[in-house]
Motif scaffolding. Structure first.
Motif, short mmCIF file in Angstrom:
data_model
loop_
_atom_site.label_atom_id
_atom_site.label_comp_id
_atom_site.label_asym_id
_atom_site.label_seq_id
_atom_site.Cartn_x
_atom_site.Cartn_y
_atom_site.Cartn_z
N GLN A 119 -17.57 2.52 -17.81
CA GLN A 119 -18.23 1.18 -18.05
C GLN A 119 -18.91 1.21 -16.58
N GLN B 87 -24.15 -8.68 -13.88
CA GLN B 87 -24.47 -9.23 -15.19
C GLN B 87 -24.79 -10.61 -14.90
N THR C 13 -27.08 -5.70 -17.39
CA THR C 13 -26.16 -5.98 -17.75
C THR C 13 -25.16 -3.83 -18.08
N SER C 14 -23.95 -4.26 -18.61
CA SER C 14 -23.44 -3.44 -18.48
C SER C 14 -22.36 -3.60 -19.48
N LYS C 15 -21.77 -5.05 -20.00
CA LYS C 15 -20.55 -4.75 -21.05
C LYS C 15 -21.38 -6.04 -22.00
N THR C 16 -20.67 -6.39 -22.90
CA THR C 16 -20.80 -7.93 -23.94
C THR C 16 -20.65 -8.57 -23.27
N SER D 256 -16.37 -6.28 -27.68
CA SER D 256 -16.52 -6.51 -26.42
C SER D 256 -16.40 -4.80 -25.93
N HIS D 257 -17.00 -4.05 -26.92
CA HIS D 257 -17.64 -2.94 -26.48
C HIS D 257 -19.18 -2.11 -26.51
N LYS E 8 -22.06 -3.00 -25.83
CA LYS E 8 -22.92 -3.83 -24.24
C LYS E 8 -23.96 -3.78 -24.90
N GLY E 9 -24.65 -4.74 -24.50
CA GLY E 9 -25.91 -5.85 -23.73
C GLY E 9 -25.87 -7.13 -24.93
#
Length: 615
Positions: free
Chosen positions: A342, A507, A513-516, A543-544, A546-547
């Motif tokens: 990630q 982020q 943005t790279s994750k929740t 948590s998976h 993204k965005g």
């Protein structure tokens, strides 16, 4: 203000019990209890834990008259055991409660968004100028008696504006803007000045770090224009927990502290209140190292707007600069490649030799004197190797350079080599000032080469790296100067931790943005469910994604307002009850807490925003 050389903003001193703030006093550290305010024993015990950890003020919520009256007992319980820490009452929705609390605590926080104005409903209201003036008179009529009570009891106040609870009146006239947030504060401040009430502290907070930094900068400028010098309380609301909460807080608070703004801070973590104190202490102590540093002869670029910055215009070099997202460069000179998929860096600096096994999809950087022109690799020059640059045919070159090496020769070279990405270096005690000075010099020379910021540390604890690197990068991101980040840590931390920190910083600054993103409050006496365990369950399930931005709020005070900045919201609605939001619209009310996380997932799925976690 001087963008390049640190000096603390001059403020008036505010008396808060035996711990004054502002003026020549140190930057104060504080936190807030999350126990029920009617539970004297629990509140006193938690306040002691905060003080023992180094907290200098303790805030407690007071929802109603009973809670406000019990502040007297909490105060007495602490004094009896030798704890003289000033107490702060946190008031929303009911000005009568503020009147009572002012008799028993050293400071009262009121929220302009709901002190007199009705609770926010997101309705657009139309006012004539006369009607608007009448609304301001209502504020004055209610606020002045409160100030008189505070005068009688030597009680200070905090005017605490939250992005999540601006009134419909302010929103209707100013929109959801920094200008509206500042005016919400100034309406009350002007009354304080007229009434000669000077024991006032101000805060303007948001969970969005960009909004928070821009608004506090604007507030300081407006106060200066109107001859006001009240001290500032800094914080990022709903910062979250773990590394996210630390990075987001250090990025926002650190950016302002670095510019000399701020007289007290609260790091709002969704953790035990006393856990906030060491994080805040580390942040303040790190920024204070900027004091009395060697002079930096930077000159501000004419087209730079500190109060409303936009991203610096650069010419894209491959995927760096231009309209591209800021890149992450990482080092792997040990030849090891360990990372979370990630958070895979865009470029790897490998020094003088490529690893035996290369990671797919990653470009490599080698020192220019050993670079052989292999596909997927690019040369790195230092400023002393400029003569080599002209003979190198690479379409992307990296130039490692400190500010003071930006000579006429270097500038002339850069004008002939738009394919060069500058890696700004600094060993200065105020590295932010030197990084800024380098980019402003480029702007003055009309150069559009992208700039990546090289930040060097020797940390062995992840928290220390997160706090320091986020504080160093904050203003550079908010100023619009960042085309990339290169964290280089020579401590014992793994590459994966360093990479995750770099991506977390971008982020938190709302530039990549790279994750929740989880927007979660720290909890207080209003919280009606177990916040920490709830956050853990929501994170485990989402948590998976993204965005997506997911808000987890303990109560209604900031809930719907911050939901407007989140895609989905989980808000405490009553004892063991939760309401779910999509943006600022309430979709389902009063769900039993034990069913709420599952219902949240169903809501996300129903809107097509859920994918299964295949990791």
């Amino acid at each position: 203000m001087d963008l390049f050389n640190y000096s603390r903003r001059e403020t008036s001193e505010v008396n808060i019990g035996a711990t004054p703030m502002g003026g020549s006093n140190p930057i104060r550290i504080q936190s807030m209890t999350n126990t029920a305010t009617q539970d004297t024993e629990a509140c006193a015990a938690q306040a002691k834990q905060i003080v023992d950890a180094g907290g200098e003020y303790v805030r407690l919520t007071a929802q109603g008259i009973k809670e406000a009256e019990n502040l007297m007992n909490i105060n007495a319980a602490l004094r009896q055991d030798g704890y003289m820490v000033p107490l702060v009452a946190d008031i929303h929705f009911n000005p009568k409660v503020a009147d009572v609390a002012a008799q028993y605590v050293e400071k009262v926080r009121i929220n302009p968004g709901n002190y007199v104005d009705a609770a926010r409903t997101f309705k657009h209201l139309e006012y004539t100028d006369e009607e608007y003036a009448q609304e301001l008179q209502k504020i004055r009529d209610r606020f002045v008696p409160f100030l008189n009570i505070c005068k009688e009891n030597y009680t200070a106040i905090r005017i605490g504006v939250n992005h999540g609870s601006l009134s419909d009146r302010i929103m209707s006239r100013y929109g959801d803007t920094p200008e509206g947030m500042v005016e919400s504060c100034m309406e009350f401040l002007r009354i304080c000045v007229e009434e000669n009430f000077t024991d006032v502290v101000i805060s303007i907070k948001a969970s969005n770090t960009v909004v928070m930094v821009k608004t506090v900068r604007l507030l300081a400028a407006v106060m200066e224009k109107e001859g006001m010098h009240f001290p500032l309380h800094l914080g990022v609301t709903e910062a979250g927990d773990g590394e996210d909460g630390r990075i987001k807080s250090a990025l926002g608070i650190g950016a302002l502290l670095s510019d000399g703004l701020g007289d007290t801070i609260r790091v709002s973590l969704s953790e035990a209140p006393e856990a906030e104190i060491p994080v805040a202490r580390k942040l303040v102590d790190y920024i204070m190292q900027h004091q009395n540093h060697p002079y930096i002869p930077g000159v501000e670029a004419e087209d730079f707007n500190y109060l409303s910055p936009s991203r610096r215009e650069t010419a894209a070099v491959r995927n760096i600069g231009g309209e591209h997202l800021p890149v992450v460069i990482a080092e792997r000179m040990d030849g090891k490649f360990e990372t979370n998929p990630q958070f895979t860096p865009d470029y790897i600096y490998a020094g003088r030799a490529l690893p035996e096994v290369r990671e797919q999809g990653v470009e490599y950087i080698l020192d220019a004197d050993v670079w052989q022109g292999e596909v997927g690799t690019y040369p790195a020059f230092n400023y002393e190797q400029l003569p080599l640059m002209g003979s190198c045919q690479a379409d992307l070159k990296f130039l490692f350079m400190p500010y003071m090496a930006q000579t006429e020769e270097v500038i002339a070279c850069l004008k002939h080599h738009p394919e060069v990405v500058i890696v700004s270096q600094s060993n200065h005690p105020n590295r932010l000032g030197e990084h800024r000075a380098l980019v402003h010099q480029l702007m003055k020379e009309g150069l559009k080469n992208p700039v990546v910021f090289f930040q060097h540390y020797m940390e062995n604890e992840a928290e220390d790296l997160q706090i320091k690197s986020a504080a160093d990068m904050g203003a550079l991101i908010f100023d619009g100067l960042c085309d990339g980040i290169f964290l280089f840590n020579q401590g014992s931390l793994s590459h994966a931790v360093v990479d995750a920190t770099a991506f977390g910083i971008l982020q938190a600054g709302r530039v990549r943005t790279s994750k929740t993103e989880f927007i979660s409050c720290p909890g207080c006496g209003r919280t009606l469910f177990d916040l920490q365990s709830t956050i853990a369950r929501v994170k485990a399930a989402t948590s998976h994604l993204k965005g997506l931005k997911i808000g987890i709020m303990g109560c209604i005070v900031n809930g719907p307002g911050e939901m407007a900045d989140a895609d989905y919201g989980y808000v405490g609605a009553g004892r063991g009850k939760v309401s779910l939001y999509k943006k600022k619209e309430c979709i389902e009310k009063n769900i039993p807490e034990e069913e709420a996380v599952e219902k949240l997932i169903e809501l996300i799925k129903a809107n097509g925003d859920y994918t299964e976690n295949n990791l």
